[in-house]
Design a protein around this motif. Structure first.
Motif, short mmCIF file in Angstrom:
data_model
loop_
_atom_site.label_atom_id
_atom_site.label_comp_id
_atom_site.label_asym_id
_atom_site.label_seq_id
_atom_site.Cartn_x
_atom_site.Cartn_y
_atom_site.Cartn_z
N GLY A 101 -1.46 4.34 2.81
CA GLY A 101 -1.35 3.58 4.05
C GLY A 101 -0.02 3.78 4.74
N ARG A 102 0.86 4.57 4.13
CA ARG A 102 2.20 4.77 4.69
C ARG A 102 2.77 6.07 4.16
NH1 ARG A 102 6.87 0.25 4.06
NH2 ARG A 102 5.34 -0.94 5.27
N ALA A 103 3.63 6.69 4.98
CA ALA A 103 4.35 7.89 4.59
C ALA A 103 5.78 7.75 5.11
CB ALA A 103 3.67 9.13 5.19
N PRO A 104 6.68 8.69 4.74
CA PRO A 104 8.05 8.57 5.25
C PRO A 104 8.15 8.58 6.78
CG PRO A 104 8.00 10.05 3.38
CD PRO A 104 6.57 9.73 3.71
N THR A 105 7.14 9.16 7.46
CA THR A 105 7.13 9.15 8.92
C THR A 105 5.88 8.43 9.41
OG1 THR A 105 5.86 11.21 9.13
CG2 THR A 105 8.25 11.42 8.91
N GLY A 106 5.93 7.98 10.65
CA GLY A 106 4.74 7.41 11.28
C GLY A 106 4.52 5.95 10.97
N GLU A 107 3.52 5.38 11.65
CA GLU A 107 3.21 3.97 11.51
C GLU A 107 2.26 3.72 10.34
OE1 GLU A 107 4.51 1.43 13.29
OE2 GLU A 107 5.83 3.00 14.09
N PRO A 108 2.30 2.52 9.75
CA PRO A 108 1.36 2.19 8.67
C PRO A 108 -0.08 2.15 9.19
CG PRO A 108 3.22 0.67 8.72
CD PRO A 108 3.28 1.45 9.98
N VAL A 109 -1.03 2.32 8.28
CA VAL A 109 -2.45 2.28 8.61
C VAL A 109 -3.21 1.93 7.34
CG1 VAL A 109 -2.84 4.73 8.13
CG2 VAL A 109 -4.31 3.56 9.78
N ARG A 110 -4.40 1.40 7.48
CA ARG A 110 -5.19 1.04 6.29
C ARG A 110 -5.54 2.29 5.49
NH1 ARG A 110 -10.65 0.73 5.47
NH2 ARG A 110 -11.06 0.98 7.70
N ALA A 111 -5.20 2.28 4.20
CA ALA A 111 -5.43 3.44 3.32
C ALA A 111 -6.90 3.56 2.97
CB ALA A 111 -4.59 3.30 2.05
N LEU A 112 -7.27 4.69 2.38
CA LEU A 112 -8.62 4.87 1.86
C LEU A 112 -8.85 3.90 0.70
CD1 LEU A 112 -9.02 8.76 1.70
CD2 LEU A 112 -9.98 7.21 3.41
N GLU A 113 -10.10 3.54 0.51
CA GLU A 113 -10.45 2.65 -0.60
C GLU A 113 -10.22 3.36 -1.93
OE1 GLU A 113 -14.39 0.33 -2.37
OE2 GLU A 113 -14.42 1.12 -0.33
N MET A 114 -9.69 2.61 -2.88
CA MET A 114 -9.41 3.15 -4.21
C MET A 114 -10.38 2.54 -5.21
SD MET A 114 -5.88 2.80 -6.41
CE MET A 114 -4.86 3.52 -5.14
N THR A 115 -10.95 3.35 -6.08
CA THR A 115 -11.86 2.82 -7.10
C THR A 115 -11.83 3.72 -8.33
OG1 THR A 115 -14.08 1.91 -7.43
CG2 THR A 115 -13.94 4.03 -6.30
N LYS A 116 -12.53 3.31 -9.38
CA LYS A 116 -12.45 4.00 -10.67
C LYS A 116 -13.29 5.29 -10.69
CE LYS A 116 -9.82 0.94 -12.71
NZ LYS A 116 -10.25 0.15 -13.86
N TRP A 117 -12.73 6.29 -11.35
CA TRP A 117 -13.41 7.58 -11.53
C TRP A 117 -14.37 7.45 -12.71
CZ3 TRP A 117 -14.60 11.87 -9.18
CH2 TRP A 117 -14.80 13.06 -9.86
N PHE A 118 -15.65 7.23 -12.39
CA PHE A 118 -16.69 7.01 -13.39
C PHE A 118 -16.26 5.88 -14.32
CE2 PHE A 118 -17.64 10.89 -11.33
CZ PHE A 118 -19.02 10.99 -11.34
N ASP A 119 -16.27 6.07 -15.62
CA ASP A 119 -15.94 4.97 -16.52
C ASP A 119 -14.55 5.14 -17.13
OD1 ASP A 119 -16.57 7.12 -18.13
OD2 ASP A 119 -17.71 5.96 -19.58
N THR A 120 -13.63 5.72 -16.35
CA THR A 120 -12.26 5.92 -16.83
C THR A 120 -11.33 4.91 -16.14
OG1 THR A 120 -11.49 7.44 -15.10
CG2 THR A 120 -12.78 8.39 -16.91
#
Length: 753
Positions: A101-120
């Motif tokens: 949702g953020r980098a060293p440059t530019g404005e903040p923005v809603r990040a991609l959804e994060m979820t679990k990789w299968f059952d790990t």
């Protein structure tokens, strides 16, 4: 000799070099050139390890600066417009904006959804797709790594997520309708790889280990009829489970080889060896890529020798899955005793296990095989593993032990009288920032520069600060902040018998976030209270109610490297009984609310629906076993983050926690859809502050999220809280975010009260 390769290698580095480089880049302490230099050094080192172990190919494109799924989203142009609209930032900064949702440059923005990789316990970033999505190919990262590997004298084997799995794990409706367009880009990519004279391409389709509807099965047939026609040599790779009814489908696809996970898939590879054609290879994932126990190489050879006689050089040996899920190098563990060290194999040692197996199939390597047999026998015969008193206590469990004294409707009035909380009570998930001062004190304690008494005195000061801050913010149910804890699982693993902890057994969880899973090697029991004095001290500092903080039995199981010599259910019950003792001690110390976190409940769910109920039965029983020894007026909380539990909502209710807090802000409350069709009976705290992003949400944003939640949850059973613990954030981020959370709650109390 059998061919040797691996599906992937850990990328974070034995010394967590990538973690520190990433965080330095995000703080603008190093530039993109320095970041890429460190990344290249890691790739070179890891390829050299693979070549030194005798592997025929080194894996490329398994390395990522943040997440391999995000890399594929970028490679195929799956970049939502909000990340590029009106921006001329570098591709690298757009990449991190998608991730964080953020980098060293530019404005903040809603990040991609994060979820679990299968059952790990690895978290991936889910691509966002809709009916208007289009794809464009951007393969420079992959091609650069191929050129880089060749320039260093290595033979590269590119690793790709298959097109059907990539659509499966993405977000959006009608994803299969996009398959023809996506296949066009995969065909172009494979053609370019063929032009580069790449010998083999590993293409991962782990969804073959799942229950698949007919449309997804047909998608696999369509995809590989198209990709197989390109002429690139494809190694179709599956992992994390057995194929069962998908075995026929898998073996029917027109590819040049198959990789099967024999650790979780059993002897399916023996069937496959008899059925593949004379021009196909079979890669057997015989070394466990998800656990750290040394492989019984002599037993493995007994199964492999008949297959070798059938396939000859068409038999390849590999790890069951990418080694991303295990630590890098056992040689860095200096404090384990000789017997313990002999039981384990980390990623680097697993490469050598493959080499020994290949030699064993040729009648060589007898000394190494004898050493392996000795280590396997040492573990089986060790008196450190079994404790009769633990077995006796397990045998004495009755049904009453996993039931609260009264049902929730009868408990709730007692808890409200005791806690005296307002409408929409506010709380946090438990941890507060682990500051540089806290980390320095922990390091000084390890080095002997700080005595245990001095360290504990400093932690008491941190707790005092944390309680004072929460009072000033106006939060309602407080926590002590967990300053004394290094990790929510490792901290307890250091104090429970039957666990051991490592010095450098780091594993990537997501991005730069690493965890150091403890090892469950024997029977588990609690020798002494673990958290009581910290919570008791915190409660003495305030008139507001204090919440004790524990990690639940399923998460203590899932986020550890678990012994493989007894059922996981038995190990989980042992942990539950140990935690039950802690829960009861917290109650006796006057703590009125106790949170028992279970973020791994959904993660532990078997991949096949037919196996779910057996797991859910023992998992929910274990939670109730540890939480049910308290009186009705003691409020039990639990927390789950980044878990899609719509399909197990009945099991979540069966935990019978008085309050459940969940992650919902990054998904914009979409996870609450589970509560539309299911009348959840207890209290719920949907998160309104995404702590995995450095962005600070506004009051209006939080008000909108709470209002959305109030449409689904009765307001008298609704809590307000962040998505997860605040350990990884800084006070300068946390303070304004929690101020806004409290302000948003005050606005809603007037509006909804």
């Amino acid at each position: 000799m059998a061919g040797l390769h691996i599906p992937g290698f850990p990328r974070i580095g034995a010394h967590r070099e990538l973690k520190f480089a990433l965080e330095g880049y995000w703080r603008s302490e190093i530039d993109a050139g320095e970041l890429e230099k460190i990344a290249a050094e890691l790739r070179h080192r890891h390829w050299q390890l693979q070549q030194d172990a005798g592997l025929d190919y080194v894996s490329v494109n398994d390395f990522s600066l943040y997440d391999q799924v995000l890399d594929h989203a970028c490679m195929f142009g799956m970049v939502p417009e909000r990340f590029t609209r009106g921006r001329s930032d570098s591709d690298l900064d757009n990449y991190f904006r998608m991730a964080r949702g953020r980098a060293p440059t530019g404005e903040p923005v809603r990040a991609l959804e994060m979820t679990k990789w299968f059952d790990t316990n690895y978290h991936y970033l889910a691509p966002e797709l809709d009916n208007n999505s289009t794809f464009t190919l951007h393969p420079d990262k992959l091609f650069d790594e191929i050129v880089e590997a060749r320039s260093l004298g290595f033979t590269p084997k590119p690793v790709l997520i298959g097109p059907v799995t990539l659509l499966w794990i993405a977000r959006g409706d009608s994803r299969l309708a996009l398959l023809p367009q996506l296949l066009t880009q995969y065909v172009e990519l494979l053609q370019q790889l063929k032009n580069l004279q790449v010998e083999w391409v590993q293409i991962d389709e782990p969804i073959l280990t799942l229950d698949l509807e007919a449309s997804w099965c047909q998608a696999l047939r369509t995809a590989y009829a198209t990709l197989g026609a390109v002429g690139s040599r494809l190694l179709l790779t599956t992992y994390f489970g057995d194929l069962r009814d998908n075995l026929d489908l898998c073996l029917s696809l027109p590819v040049d080889g198959f990789h099967l996970d024999s650790v979780r898939g059993g002897l399916e590879y023996v069937q496959a060896a008899k059925r593949i054609s004379d021009d196909q290879v079979l890669s057997v994932g015989i070394i466990d890529g998800r656990n750290i126990w040394k492989t019984d190489l002599n037993a493995a050879l007994e199964h492999l020798r008949p297959v070798k006689r059938v396939l000859g050089e068409r038999l390849w040996l590999s790890t069951s899955c990418s080694l991303l899920h295990v630590p890098v190098d056992l040689d860095r563990e200096k404090k384990l005793d000789a017997q313990q060290r002999s039981w384990f194999a980390f990623a680097t040692q697993k490469l050598n296990e493959l080499k020994v197996l290949a030699l064993g199939l040729e009648g060589q390597g007898q000394e190494a095989l004898a050493f392996n047999a000795e280590a396997i026998a040492s573990r089986r015969q060790s008196k450190r593993i079994h404790k009769p008193e633990v077995a006796q206590r397990l045998a004495g469990i009755t049904g009453a032990d996993s039931q609260r004294q009264s049902p929730y409707p009868a408990r709730a009035p007692h808890q409200r009288r005791r806690l005296q909380l307002p409408l929409l009570p506010t709380t946090t998930i438990g941890s507060f920032p682990q500051t540089a001062e806290i980390r320095a004190a922990r390091a000084d304690l390890r080095r002997g520069n700080l005595s245990q008494a001095e360290y504990e005195q400093q932690m008491l000061g941190e707790i005092q600060h944390c309680v004072k801050q929460q009072e000033q913010l106006g939060l309602d149910l407080l926590v002590h902040g967990e300053a004394e804890r290094n990790d929510m699982v490792e901290y307890f693993g250091e104090q429970l018998e039957g666990y051991l902890t490592t010095q450098n057994g780091w594993v990537q969880s997501y991005g730069s976030r690493c965890v150091k899973p403890p090892v469950i090697f024997g029977d588990v029991q609690r020798p002494h209270p673990m958290t009581v004095r910290w919570s008791e001290y915190a409660q003495s500092l305030t008139d507001k109610p204090m919440k004790g903080m524990l990690t639940g039995p399923v998460t203590m199981l899932q986020w550890a490297f678990v012994r493989d010599d007894q059922p996981r259910s038995a190990t989980c019950r042992q942990i539950a009984l140990a935690l039950r003792d802690e829960v009861c001690d917290l109650e006796r110390a006057g703590i009125p609310a106790i949170q028992i976190d279970e973020p791994a409940l959904r993660e532990g769910l078997p991949l096949r629906r037919g196996d779910w109920q057996a797991y859910l039965d023992w998992a929910t029983e274990a939670f109730r076993l540890c939480s049910s020894g308290v009186a009705d007026d003691c409020q039990i909380h639990t927390h789950m983050c980044y878990s899609e539990f719509n399909d197990i909502i009945a099991a979540v209710a069966a935990l019978d926690a008085d309050v459940i807090t969940i992650e919902t802000s990054r998904s914009n409350m979409q996870l609450l859809e589970a509560f539309e069709a299911f009348d959840y009976p207890n209290e719920i705290g949907p998160g309104v502050y995404d702590i995995h992003s450095p962005n600070t949400p506004g009051v209006k944003q939080m008000v909108a999220l709470i209002e959305r939640a109030a449409r689904r949850i009765p307001v008298d059973r609704l809590w307000v809280n962040p998505d997860c613990g605040l350990k990884t954030r800084q006070w300068q981020e946390v303070t304004p975010a929690l101020e806004r959370l409290v302000e948003a709650t005050r606005i809603l109390r007037k509006r909804l009260g």
